[in-house]
Design an enzyme around this catalytic site. Structure first.
Site, PDB file in Angstrom:
ATOM      1  N   GLN A   1       0.961  -1.064   0.071  1.00 49.73           N
ATOM      2  CA  GLN A   1       0.079  -0.045  -0.028  1.00 49.73           C
ATOM      3  C   GLN A   1       0.748   1.242  -0.101  1.00 49.73           C
ATOM      4  O   GLN A   1       2.093   0.978   0.414  1.00 49.73           O
ATOM      5  CB  GLN A   1      -1.002   0.130   1.137  1.00 49.73           C
ATOM      6  CG  GLN A   1      -0.218  -0.036   2.641  1.00 49.73           C
ATOM      7  CD  GLN A   1      -1.312  -0.348   3.674  1.00 49.73           C
ATOM      8  OE1 GLN A   1      -2.200  -1.216   3.631  1.00 49.73           O
ATOM      9  NE2 GLN A   1      -1.083   0.504   4.533  1.00 49.73           N
ATOM     10  N   GLY A   2       0.143   2.277  -0.454  1.00 49.76           N
ATOM     11  CA  GLY A   2       1.060   3.707  -0.758  1.00 49.76           C
ATOM     12  C   GLY A   2      -0.064   4.707  -0.217  1.00 49.76           C
ATOM     13  O   GLY A   2      -1.077   4.451  -0.120  1.00 49.76           O
ATOM     14  N   TYR A   3       0.756   5.957  -0.072  1.00 45.68           N
ATOM     15  CA  TYR A   3      -0.387   6.947   0.214  1.00 45.68           C
ATOM     16  C   TYR A   3       0.001   8.058  -0.754  1.00 45.68           C
ATOM     17  O   TYR A   3       1.078   8.450  -0.955  1.00 45.68           O
ATOM     18  CB  TYR A   3       0.065   7.302   1.645  1.00 45.68           C
ATOM     19  CG  TYR A   3      -0.292   6.430   2.591  1.00 45.68           C
ATOM     20  CD1 TYR A   3      -1.419   6.672   3.312  1.00 45.68           C
ATOM     21  CD2 TYR A   3       0.715   5.285   2.860  1.00 45.68           C
ATOM     22  CE1 TYR A   3      -1.944   5.651   4.227  1.00 45.68           C
ATOM     23  CE2 TYR A   3       0.098   4.265   3.678  1.00 45.68           C
ATOM     24  CZ  TYR A   3      -1.096   4.278   4.304  1.00 45.68           C
ATOM     25  OH  TYR A   3      -1.442   3.567   5.267  1.00 45.68           O
ATOM     26  N   LEU A   4      -1.154   8.547  -1.136  1.00 47.80           N
ATOM     27  CA  LEU A   4      -1.209   9.638  -2.172  1.00 47.80           C
ATOM     28  C   LEU A   4      -1.097  10.849  -1.500  1.00 47.80           C
ATOM     29  O   LEU A   4      -0.623  12.056  -1.866  1.00 47.80           O
ATOM     30  CB  LEU A   4      -2.477   9.599  -3.269  1.00 47.80           C
ATOM     31  CG  LEU A   4      -2.263   8.713  -4.003  1.00 47.80           C
ATOM     32  CD1 LEU A   4      -3.848   8.302  -4.749  1.00 47.80           C
ATOM     33  CD2 LEU A   4      -1.373   8.497  -5.274  1.00 47.80           C
TER      34      LEU A   4
ATOM     35  N   GLU B   1       3.533   8.414  -2.222  1.00 47.09           N
ATOM     36  CA  GLU B   1       4.864   8.757  -1.224  1.00 47.09           C
ATOM     37  C   GLU B   1       5.582   7.348  -1.158  1.00 47.09           C
ATOM     38  O   GLU B   1       5.102   6.278  -0.909  1.00 47.09           O
ATOM     39  CB  GLU B   1       4.287   9.093   0.058  1.00 47.09           C
ATOM     40  CG  GLU B   1       3.600  10.554   0.113  1.00 47.09           C
ATOM     41  CD  GLU B   1       2.906  10.851   1.279  1.00 47.09           C
ATOM     42  OE1 GLU B   1       3.489  10.484   2.415  1.00 47.09           O
ATOM     43  OE2 GLU B   1       1.966  11.601   1.350  1.00 47.09           O
TER      44      GLU B   1
END
Length: 153
Positions: free
Chosen positions: A27-30, A80
């Site tokens: 998972q990643g964070y915009l 990120e």
């Protein structure tokens, strides 16, 4: 509006390792701004876009939508860095589901269990492998692990 009421705990021992089915996640964070977190997650062969509001205690707004796997892969490239990598086990205990996460990559060594509740004061059974509560410790938020990975603590 969707609402998430979630409590988070550290783990004790290894008894949980034989329970549930392990599913890999990336998972990643915009956006990892605490007022509005926007996450992209690939869980096995499924992908989701999730928006979360700011936490108040163990409660916050949450909206989650399925997205095509190919789109999620492209979105992860925009996120990120580093991505959060983990294996999740869902373990049923006395009418609740515990989500046990074993992190890897830059967060290797971190073991966390979460339980979602209908209310902040809802009673639940703690298995023997549940340790100290870290619900309000922001270091343990997945979005925080991008900025300050567990291996740097």
């Amino acid at each position: 509006m969707g609402v998430e009421i979630e409590r988070k705990f550290l783990l004790l021992g290894d008894a949980w390792r034989t329970l549930g089915t392990a599913v890999p996640m990336r998972q990643g964070y915009l956006s990892s701004n605490k007022a509005r977190v926007v996450r992209v997650r690939i869980e096995g062969e499924h992908a989701y876009l999730t928006i979360k509001g700011q936490s108040v205690g163990a409660t916050r707004g949450e909206w989650e939508y399925p997205v095509p796997l190919a789109d999620a892969e492209q979105l992860l490239a925009l996120c990120e860095q580093p991505l959060v990598e983990k294996v999740r086990r869902r373990i049923a205990v006395a009418g609740h589901t515990w989500e046990v996460d074993e992190f890897s990559g830059v967060n290797a060594g971190l073991l966390v269990a979460e339980i979602e509740l209908a209310s902040e004061d809802e009673a639940f059974e703690k298995p023997a492998w549940i340790g100290a509560e870290v619900t309000v410790d922001a270091r343990y938020y997945n979005s925080s692990l991008v900025k300050k990975p567990f291996t740097t603590w």
